[in-house]
Design a protein around this motif. Sequence first.
Motif, PDB file in Angstrom:
ATOM      1  N   GLY A  32      -3.700  -4.613   4.615  1.00 20.51           N
ATOM      2  CA  GLY A  32      -2.697  -3.781   3.866  1.00 20.51           C
ATOM      3  C   GLY A  32      -2.741  -3.029   2.981  1.00 20.51           C
ATOM      4  O   GLY A  32      -1.440  -2.793   2.123  1.00 20.51           O
ATOM      5  N   GLU A  33      -3.995  -2.410   2.684  1.00 21.80           N
ATOM      6  CA  GLU A  33      -4.417  -1.342   1.839  1.00 21.80           C
ATOM      7  C   GLU A  33      -4.463   0.257   2.201  1.00 21.80           C
ATOM      8  O   GLU A  33      -5.357   0.078   2.984  1.00 21.80           O
ATOM      9  N   LEU A  34      -4.231   0.993   1.618  1.00 13.14           N
ATOM     10  CA  LEU A  34      -4.369   2.339   1.988  1.00 13.14           C
ATOM     11  C   LEU A  34      -5.438   2.654   0.456  1.00 13.14           C
ATOM     12  O   LEU A  34      -4.641   3.211  -0.485  1.00 13.14           O
ATOM     13  N   HIS A 182       2.194   7.021   8.888  1.00  8.64           N
ATOM     14  CA  HIS A 182       2.363   6.143   9.644  1.00  8.64           C
ATOM     15  C   HIS A 182       0.641   5.568   9.425  1.00  8.64           C
ATOM     16  O   HIS A 182       0.550   4.887   9.423  1.00  8.64           O
ATOM     17  N   ALA A 184       0.169   4.609   6.197  1.00  7.19           N
ATOM     18  CA  ALA A 184       0.915   3.542   5.410  1.00  7.19           C
ATOM     19  C   ALA A 184       1.766   2.876   5.869  1.00  7.19           C
ATOM     20  O   ALA A 184       1.498   1.472   6.171  1.00  7.19           O
ATOM     21  N   GLU A 185       2.299   3.127   7.370  1.00  3.42           N
ATOM     22  CA  GLU A 185       3.001   1.734   7.600  1.00  3.42           C
ATOM     23  C   GLU A 185       1.588   1.177   8.767  1.00  3.42           C
ATOM     24  O   GLU A 185       2.117   0.030   9.106  1.00  3.42           O
ATOM     25  N   ALA A 187      -0.895   0.762   7.317  1.00  4.15           N
ATOM     26  CA  ALA A 187      -1.370  -0.710   5.973  1.00  4.15           C
ATOM     27  C   ALA A 187      -0.532  -1.421   5.934  1.00  4.15           C
ATOM     28  O   ALA A 187      -0.822  -2.741   5.734  1.00  4.15           O
ATOM     29  N   ARG A 188       0.630  -1.315   6.229  1.00  5.22           N
ATOM     30  CA  ARG A 188       2.342  -2.168   5.878  1.00  5.22           C
ATOM     31  C   ARG A 188       1.763  -3.482   6.591  1.00  5.22           C
ATOM     32  O   ARG A 188       2.577  -4.271   6.850  1.00  5.22           O
ATOM     33  N   ALA A 189       1.587  -2.960   7.925  1.00  7.50           N
ATOM     34  CA  ALA A 189       1.538  -3.849   9.010  1.00  7.50           C
ATOM     35  C   ALA A 189       0.227  -4.760   9.061  1.00  7.50           C
ATOM     36  O   ALA A 189      -0.074  -5.870  10.001  1.00  7.50           O
ATOM     37  N   GLY A 190      -0.592  -4.640   8.072  1.00  7.09           N
ATOM     38  CA  GLY A 190      -1.827  -4.925   7.562  1.00  7.09           C
ATOM     39  C   GLY A 190      -2.885  -4.943   8.044  1.00  7.09           C
ATOM     40  O   GLY A 190      -4.183  -5.191   8.329  1.00  7.09           O
ATOM     41  N   HIS A 205       0.591   7.682  -1.609  1.00 10.78           N
ATOM     42  CA  HIS A 205       1.096   7.057  -0.150  1.00 10.78           C
ATOM     43  C   HIS A 205       0.077   6.124  -0.289  1.00 10.78           C
ATOM     44  O   HIS A 205      -0.110   4.979   0.382  1.00 10.78           O
ATOM     45  N   GLY A 207      -2.514   3.124  -2.114  1.00 10.72           N
ATOM     46  CA  GLY A 207      -2.280   1.841  -2.837  1.00 10.72           C
ATOM     47  C   GLY A 207      -3.827   2.126  -4.178  1.00 10.72           C
ATOM     48  O   GLY A 207      -3.296   1.975  -5.655  1.00 10.72           O
TER      49      GLY A 207
END
Length: 217
Positions: A32-34, A182, A184-185, A187-190, A205, A207
């Motif tokens: 979940g981290e970028l 994309h 970041a997306e 990362a948000r997806a896990g 973008h 974290g």
Amino acid sequence: MILQMSAIGKRFSSPEGTVQALESVSLSVAAGELVVVEGPSGCGKSTLLLAAGGLLAPDQGQVRVDDQDLYALNPERRARFRARSIGFVFQQFHLIPYLSVFDNVLAPSMALPRPEAENRALQLIETLGLSDRQRHFPPTLSTGERQRTALARALLNQPQLLLADEPTGNLDPQNTDAVFAHLAEFARAGGAVLVVTHDAQAAPHAGRVVALRDGRL
């Protein structure tokens, strides 16, 4: 923690003597981290990314992905693990010029065959706005389309860790924002994302942003 790099050191020999590319670098990236590692050319960013991806063994320290010590695996097992768990996006894209967009995206399935690979390739092509270009070849694509094709290819096997080396170095600001969105997306997806870049557009973008200078974080 998806990626854990502990006290990584790497030296190279050159005509001028030994170059310390990385010195006692410790870095972790969670699901979940970028994380963005920024720094000038020659500071060790690409060496860091190659070590993180199991492509360049460090001289000291340990690299673990999903709690697997990458360099404790023999080359064959490490290659299989990499195909399953790690995706790569590079500045120069590394697309195969004689394969279509669809076949380039599908290429990782040769190393890790999956029955749903073709459907996933089509889904990624649509998500990344390439549906009308899927039968075209890389030389006919714009720079942004080539990078989105490379990103789709990196995502095909649903990796846990995505590594990107200057992924927007050849892109205009609009395409740069699209690529980082994309990432970041993902990362948000896990997923876990590690980007090395000198591009200031990456920071909004991320974290977390860390600086690499002369091989040290």
